[in-house]
Scaffold this active site. Structure first.
Site, PDB file in Angstrom:
ATOM      1  N   ASP A 199      -3.993   8.710  13.386  1.00  0.00           N
ATOM      2  CA  ASP A 199      -3.152   8.554  12.190  1.00  0.00           C
ATOM      3  C   ASP A 199      -3.702   9.395  11.042  1.00  0.00           C
ATOM      4  O   ASP A 199      -4.719   9.055  10.438  1.00  0.00           O
ATOM      5  CB  ASP A 199      -3.133   7.059  11.813  1.00  0.00           C
ATOM      6  CG  ASP A 199      -2.300   6.771  10.567  1.00  0.00           C
ATOM      7  OD1 ASP A 199      -1.870   7.715   9.881  1.00  0.00           O
ATOM      8  OD2 ASP A 199      -2.088   5.588  10.270  1.00  0.00           O
ATOM      9  N   GLU A 204      -2.839  -0.551  10.241  1.00  0.00           N
ATOM     10  CA  GLU A 204      -1.753   0.400  10.486  1.00  0.00           C
ATOM     11  C   GLU A 204      -1.636   0.805  11.955  1.00  0.00           C
ATOM     12  O   GLU A 204      -0.531   0.810  12.499  1.00  0.00           O
ATOM     13  CB  GLU A 204      -1.935   1.631   9.585  1.00  0.00           C
ATOM     14  CG  GLU A 204      -1.643   1.304   8.130  1.00  0.00           C
ATOM     15  CD  GLU A 204      -2.249   2.265   7.124  1.00  0.00           C
ATOM     16  OE1 GLU A 204      -2.778   3.312   7.537  1.00  0.00           O
ATOM     17  OE2 GLU A 204      -2.206   1.963   5.929  1.00  0.00           O
ATOM     18  N   ASP A 236       4.645  -0.697   4.873  1.00  0.00           N
ATOM     19  CA  ASP A 236       3.567   0.276   5.032  1.00  0.00           C
ATOM     20  C   ASP A 236       3.289   0.794   3.622  1.00  0.00           C
ATOM     21  O   ASP A 236       4.060   1.584   3.079  1.00  0.00           O
ATOM     22  CB  ASP A 236       4.055   1.398   5.968  1.00  0.00           C
ATOM     23  CG  ASP A 236       3.113   2.592   5.995  1.00  0.00           C
ATOM     24  OD1 ASP A 236       2.019   2.512   5.433  1.00  0.00           O
ATOM     25  OD2 ASP A 236       3.504   3.624   6.594  1.00  0.00           O
ATOM     26  N   LYS A 271      -3.930   4.072  -3.732  1.00  0.00           N
ATOM     27  CA  LYS A 271      -4.528   3.363  -2.598  1.00  0.00           C
ATOM     28  C   LYS A 271      -6.002   3.734  -2.412  1.00  0.00           C
ATOM     29  O   LYS A 271      -6.790   2.916  -1.942  1.00  0.00           O
ATOM     30  CB  LYS A 271      -3.721   3.705  -1.344  1.00  0.00           C
ATOM     31  CG  LYS A 271      -4.094   2.925  -0.113  1.00  0.00           C
ATOM     32  CD  LYS A 271      -3.075   3.186   0.969  1.00  0.00           C
ATOM     33  CE  LYS A 271      -3.475   2.640   2.309  1.00  0.00           C
ATOM     34  NZ  LYS A 271      -2.445   2.927   3.312  1.00  0.00           N
TER      35      LYS A 271
END
Ligand code: AMP
Length: 604
Positions: free
Chosen positions: A169, A147, A8, A70
């Site tokens: 999320d 994810e 992850d 990211k």
């Protein structure tokens, strides 16, 4: 075959897991923690730090530290770091390399393959950038999975029954909501929506702003203009935010935060949960629209949802949990650690690719799905189109189509005797081409001369299970075809990737050299200590000449050890240090023997 790890690769934290005896296990990093901050730094002496070590020095080396890289994946951003301009892929590769190395240390074997997760909302360019980062880190990226799909894998094994679930999320930098259908060994993402610029970092920023303004009111000092102090406040804000998830007040106490006109200034501010919730209410509310859009796109009402999974560290905030409950009218599931379940799901997917049997589930209980192969059906998060007459974006693949997807459509020419056409590939939901993102352009040439509307040009879009697109165009009249690798699907050329791989390998070599240097220095230091002790115990038993020689060689080695502190040592001093160790070992051979005899006879 080596094991496939699940990664992850998060905005704020990353996590790595592997399937052991059919169950996903989180791999602790070298520092002993279960998640690794996604932070990279270069110290002033050029040393590269990743994870906890980078985070720890971020205050004193703010300019040499990069976090939340990211957010930049898939862009053309270049960051100046360690005296070089670096791509987001290279910086992400440094994080992946550390995760790989930590996994190798844990497993005691080389790791070459990985499944890496990305937010469901990532577009093609961002997915490809993630794959490129994996390659640069020396990983064969076997699969890129969403994810929420990974989270559903981690949870989905608990229950054999078919159901539709929502994955909510909220991580450090991104928000994703997905509607997923689980059943009969198939996990299908029905819809996804989100905001890739919403996450825990924004909550930290709100609290930081509040602390800065309270402090200004109290002291007239503006921390916003003091980068070192601001970094300390930011870290304290994140800590206070986490405390406020468990208790109703948090104290932010930062002594000697700044130097005021009349002496040092200290921060001592108590924040209540209700103040924090007032400061961040709109951020929590920004998650409402994506939830409703995802439900609409899946054609579902909340009453048709079987479960809601909370993923991402920010879902620990009570206000977020309350908001989710009020949106969907049910208690969200929290059976797994929200920071870890995505990596666990990636490890389960890795195990499936390896052909391992998956037993039990992530909670460690037995399940009806034991040993079952899981088929993953992901969806494309954005529609894919080409530009046609009048600047219109004509869709070939609709958003939320299940992957892999293959679609062809016949187009024709707009002008008489046109012998070539430009295929302009777009991603996005807007009706006009100019409002969408260009992800590729190419020309099909050699079309047979004919009046407009006569040539038949077949355009085919092929989107694979990693969400990566190939486009081809064929003139059905001549059979001439052109298949393109859309250059913008990776914003790095092959040459740039190869260069980045070489740079990363150089760094790995430098890391190893530094490690070897540290080990040799340690051995040298131990030899110095042992020789001193031997001299103390039985030095007098040596003849004068030997005593002198040993003391000389000892002093020489000790000087080298002291001159090369552990944090500064480089590989170039090694030959001299090794020679000095050899010399001392030779001259102190008799002394060592005498000392060993003393030890054996129990004297000291
Ligand atoms: P993730 O990317 O899932 O690791 O989430 C990281 C984000 O979760 C960061 O912004 C953290 O500050 C936040 N976070 C972690 N633990 C908590 C907590 N107990 N309360 C509030 N936020 C948290």
């Amino acid at each position: 075959m080596s094991r496939i790890i699940g990664i992850d690769l998060g905005t704020t934290n990353s996590c790595v897991a592997v399937l052991e005896n059919g169950k996903p296990v989180i791999i602790p990093n070298a520092e002993g923690n279960r998640t690794t901050p996604s932070i990279v730094a270069f110290t002033k002496s050029g040393e590269r730090l990743v994870g906890d070590l980078a985070k720890r020095q971020a205050v004193t080396n703010a300019a040499g530290t990069v976090s939340s890289i990211k957010r930049e994946m898939g862009t053309d951003t270049r960051l100046e770091l360690g005296g070089k301009r670096r791509t987001p892929q290279e910086i992400s590769a440094m994080i992946l390399h550390k995760l790989k190395t930590d996994a190798e240390a844990y497993l005691g074997e080389p790791v070459n393959d990985a499944v890496i997760t990305v937010p469901a909302y990532f577009n093609d360019v961002q997915r490809q950038a993630t794959k490129d980062a994996g390659r640069i880190a020396g990983l064969n990226v076997r699969r890129i999975i969403n994810e929420p799909t990974a989270a559903a894998l981690a949870y989905g094994l608990d229950h054999g029954e078919s159901q539709k679930i929502m994955v909510y999320d909220l991580g450090g930098g991104t928000f994703d909501v997905s509607i997923i259908e689980i059943g009969d060994g198939v996990i299908e993402v029905l819809s996804t929506c989100g905001d890739n610029h919403l996450g825990g970092d924004d909550f930290d920023q709100r609290l930081t702003n509040y602390l800065v303004s309270e402090f200004k009111q109290q002291t007239k000092y503006n921390i916003a203009k003091d980068p070192m102090a601001l970094q300390r406040v930011r870290e304290a804000a994140e800590k206070a935010k986490k405390e406020l998830s468990a208790s109703t007040t948090a104290n932010v106490n930062l002594p000697f935060l700044a130097q005021g006109r009349s002496g040092p200034l200290h921060m001592d501010i108590t924040v209540t949960r209700s103040v924090f919730e007032r400061l961040t209410r709109d951020l929590v509310e920004r998650t409402t629209m994506p939830v409703q859009t995802a439900l609409n796109d899946a054609g579902l009402s909340v009453s048709q949802l079987g479960r809601v999974l909370l993923v991402g560290g920010s879902t620990r905030m009570p206000a977020v949990q309350d908001h989710v409950r009020s949106l969907v009218g049910m208690m969200p599931s929290k059976g797994l650690n929200p920071d870890e379940c995505v990596a666990m799901g990636a490890a389960i997917q890795g195990g499936t690719l390896e052909g391992s049997l998956i037993s039990g589930n992530a909670n460690g209980m037995s399940s009806a799905g034991t040993g079952q192969e899981i088929l993953l059906l992901d969806v494309t998060p954005l529609s894919l189109s080409i530009e046609t007459v009048g600047g219109v974006a004509t869709r070939l693949i609709e958003r939320n189509s299940t992957l892999p997807v293959h679609y062809s459509q016949i187009f024709t020419t707009a002008a008489n005797f046109q012998t070539n056409v430009e295929i302009h590939v777009l991603q996005g939901e807007r009706p006009m081409a100019r409002d969408n993102k260009t992800i590729g352009k190419f020309r099909l040439t050699g079309i047979k001369r004919a009046p407009r509307g006569v040539p038949q040009i077949e355009v085919t879009f092929d989107l694979d299970t990693n969400g990566i697109l190939k486009v081809s165009a064929k003139d059905l009249g001549t059979g001439r075809a052109q298949e393109i690798v859309i250059s913008s699907s990776s914003n790095l050329s092959e040459a740039e990737i190869q260069q980045a791989i070489r740079d990363a390998q150089e760094y790995a070599a430098a890391d190893n050299q530094r490690k070897e240097a540290m080990e040799i220095r340690n051995q040298a230091e131990t030899l110095v200590i042992e020789t001193k002790e031997a001299i103390r115990v039985c030095g007098k038993e040596l003849n004068k000449a030997d005593q002198k020689q040993v003391k000389n060689d000892l002093a020489n080695l000790e000087r080298l050890v002291n001159r090369n502190r552990p944090e500064k040592i480089t590989a170039d001093v090694l030959p001299e240090m090794k020679a000095a160790m050899d010399q001392l070992q030779r001259s102190s051979a008799t002394l060592s023997q005498l000392y060993a005899n003393h030890q054996a006879s129990g004297q000291s």
